[in-house]
Design a protein around this motif. Sequence first.
Motif, PDB file in Angstrom:
ATOM      1  N   LEU A   1      46.156 -23.046 -36.428  1.00 25.54           N
ATOM      2  CA  LEU A   1      46.529 -21.684 -36.061  1.00 25.54           C
ATOM      3  C   LEU A   1      45.398 -20.709 -36.385  1.00 25.54           C
ATOM      4  N   LEU A   2      44.802 -20.845 -37.555  1.00 27.57           N
ATOM      5  CA  LEU A   2      43.696 -19.966 -37.941  1.00 27.57           C
ATOM      6  C   LEU A   2      42.483 -20.186 -37.035  1.00 27.57           C
ATOM      7  N   TYR A   3      42.220 -21.440 -36.674  1.00 32.11           N
ATOM      8  CA  TYR A   3      41.094 -21.739 -35.784  1.00 32.11           C
ATOM      9  C   TYR A   3      41.280 -21.087 -34.420  1.00 32.11           C
ATOM     10  N   LEU A   4      42.471 -21.223 -33.839  1.00 25.84           N
ATOM     11  CA  LEU A   4      42.724 -20.654 -32.520  1.00 25.84           C
ATOM     12  C   LEU A   4      42.668 -19.127 -32.555  1.00 25.84           C
ATOM     13  N   MET A   5      43.139 -18.533 -33.624  1.00 28.41           N
ATOM     14  CA  MET A   5      43.048 -17.071 -33.757  1.00 28.41           C
ATOM     15  C   MET A   5      41.590 -16.627 -33.794  1.00 28.41           C
ATOM     16  N   ARG A   6      40.781 -17.363 -34.517  1.00 28.69           N
ATOM     17  CA  ARG A   6      39.347 -17.026 -34.582  1.00 28.69           C
ATOM     18  C   ARG A   6      38.686 -17.178 -33.223  1.00 28.69           C
ATOM     19  N   GLU A   7      39.028 -18.260 -32.501  1.00 32.44           N
ATOM     20  CA  GLU A   7      38.449 -18.477 -31.173  1.00 32.44           C
ATOM     21  C   GLU A   7      38.859 -17.380 -30.198  1.00 32.44           C
ATOM     22  N   ASN A   8      40.097 -16.953 -30.254  1.00 26.97           N
ATOM     23  CA  ASN A   8      40.546 -15.880 -29.362  1.00 26.97           C
ATOM     24  C   ASN A   8      39.823 -14.569 -29.642  1.00 26.97           C
ATOM     25  N   ARG A   9      39.554 -14.289 -30.917  1.00 30.04           N
ATOM     26  CA  ARG A   9      38.798 -13.062 -31.251  1.00 30.04           C
ATOM     27  C   ARG A   9      37.379 -13.151 -30.705  1.00 30.04           C
TER      28      ARG A   9
ATOM     29  N   GLU B   1      29.716 -16.281 -16.237  1.00 28.86           N
ATOM     30  CA  GLU B   1      30.010 -17.404 -17.119  1.00 28.86           C
ATOM     31  C   GLU B   1      29.761 -18.728 -16.397  1.00 28.86           C
ATOM     32  N   PRO B   2      29.246 -19.740 -17.087  1.00 29.09           N
ATOM     33  CA  PRO B   2      29.037 -21.049 -16.454  1.00 29.09           C
ATOM     34  C   PRO B   2      30.349 -21.639 -15.944  1.00 29.09           C
ATOM     35  N   ASP B   3      30.262 -22.490 -14.934  1.00 29.63           N
ATOM     36  CA  ASP B   3      31.450 -23.137 -14.370  1.00 29.63           C
ATOM     37  C   ASP B   3      31.915 -24.304 -15.249  1.00 29.63           C
ATOM     38  N   HIS B   4      33.117 -24.763 -14.976  1.00 31.40           N
ATOM     39  CA  HIS B   4      33.673 -25.990 -15.564  1.00 31.40           C
ATOM     40  C   HIS B   4      33.831 -25.929 -17.084  1.00 31.40           C
ATOM     41  N   LEU B   5      34.057 -24.736 -17.639  1.00 28.16           N
ATOM     42  CA  LEU B   5      34.276 -24.638 -19.087  1.00 28.16           C
ATOM     43  C   LEU B   5      35.708 -24.989 -19.473  1.00 28.16           C
ATOM     44  N   GLY B   6      36.634 -24.857 -18.557  1.00 26.16           N
ATOM     45  CA  GLY B   6      38.025 -25.164 -18.874  1.00 26.16           C
ATOM     46  C   GLY B   6      38.563 -24.257 -19.948  1.00 26.16           C
ATOM     47  N   ASP B   7      39.178 -24.844 -20.977  1.00 24.44           N
ATOM     48  CA  ASP B   7      39.761 -24.015 -22.034  1.00 24.44           C
ATOM     49  C   ASP B   7      38.705 -23.367 -22.924  1.00 24.44           C
ATOM     50  N   ARG B   8      37.445 -23.743 -22.759  1.00 28.61           N
ATOM     51  CA  ARG B   8      36.376 -23.093 -23.525  1.00 28.61           C
ATOM     52  C   ARG B   8      35.938 -21.779 -22.886  1.00 28.61           C
ATOM     53  N   SER B   9      36.444 -21.476 -21.709  1.00 26.80           N
ATOM     54  CA  SER B   9      36.118 -20.219 -21.042  1.00 26.80           C
ATOM     55  C   SER B   9      36.607 -19.029 -21.861  1.00 26.80           C
TER      56      SER B   9
END
Length: 493
Positions: free
Chosen positions: A456-464, A478-486
Amino acid sequence: MDAVNKHCRDASSEQDSAVLENVVWRKFDRWVLPMCTGMYLISLFDMNNIGNARVAGMQTALQISDSQYTMALTLTLVPYFSMELPSNLILKRVGPDRLLPAMVTMWGIVAAMQGLVTGYTGLLFCRFFLGLTQGGLFPGLVLYLSSFYPRERLQIRITAFFASTSLTGAFSGLLAAAITKMDGVGGKPGWAWIFILEGSFTVIFGIFSFFVLPRSPETARFLSLEERCYVVSRLKSSKAISEDERTDDFSWIEVFRAIRSPQVFMLCIVVFFGGASGVILYFSRRYMSQTGTLLFGLAFFEPTIVAGLGYTGNQAQLMSVPPFVLAFLASIISAFVSDRYGCRGLTVIFFAIWCIVGFSMFYATTSQHVKYVSLLFSVTGAYASAPAEITWVANNSAPHFRRASSVAFVSVASNAGGILATWLLGSLSPAPNYASATITFIAMSVGIVVVSSLNLLYLMRENRAKAQIRLSMMKHDEPDHLGDRSAWFVYTL
């Protein structure tokens, strides 16, 4: 699909989205969700009814030891989880409308054959092929539903079919109590009729599902062209499916990216712990669900544990019902809350605490009544957290084959926990106290709280971090094909 896209470009601005929003998901709930729920429900009956057959006298009739019984359960799980990733990777190409019904029909035949075995070798043979034919169902259903519903509407649907896990625990006991009264009919013992009748129904349902299950939202016959257009638009906007279909082409790179994703890795640990603790309830595999050690232990052994508390025969079957009913109600209520507020992680943590309470009560008391009450906590905690865990994975993995791999990896982790649980609740931790197993389950429940909090803490940090990126660049840069890393893919918490 091309016709749908063309119509969307021509008419999407003319649609009353508020009306369509209320209509299309209800249609899926009437046509798609009941079929998925039915498939999963009968899979649980066919996988877990060996526990009811054991109480009804199967182990004595086949002259097998406790360790041999545990080995039969283990042999089921090995081919089961070996099929989860391959089946998910071919699901889109073969078509879920073909592959899922085929699996149901094949394992129904194998399940019915268990009622014809006369010795340990025959039982092992059936359990192996039962796991082989059933292994791809759970991850396949999760992947299938994730392509029909937006991310914020997914957990209640997964819960709807996963909650059949708890209903299985309730009604399999009732059904087994009724079927065992056929003892002696046709020269077969009551435990054999449990396998024969339930397996035969599975075959009929599998054949029926070939004619009902739609391949995708774009080809659903019960939707109008306007409704298909709206569904595709909503699924793309919620990141449930890719905006560019070319990103959904198979690539081994996406398989490797899935297992390297921190949120997937951490949730694999969570479901491993959860599945082991839950064996008492379900081969849930599933989960069978799939939350590994906890779920699997509760599934296979809950009827036996209840019997060990002093209840016998049909009384033991009936007394195994209330914990599963409570688990069902808690699963549905928590899913509504989780979808409404987007709190997958907090849901998992909350019910892991229930498991800690339940297993601690079971370990600390000598009162049979208190031990039974403890099952209300442990069974509910294990089952109610599982839909949130699997939805959390599906919500935060994209594109299609990365999601397919993530769901499969998590399911494999659950089944690995199931193998551990079958031995913990078998020969490694003797009945009726299951002391070593209970201590292990307490530790694993604590582990679920810790690892879920870290995720949960990791995902919160990534969203910020993603929010900051969106402020400094345009999406087309933004580069293509990032998926959830976009940066434009916001993780569900």
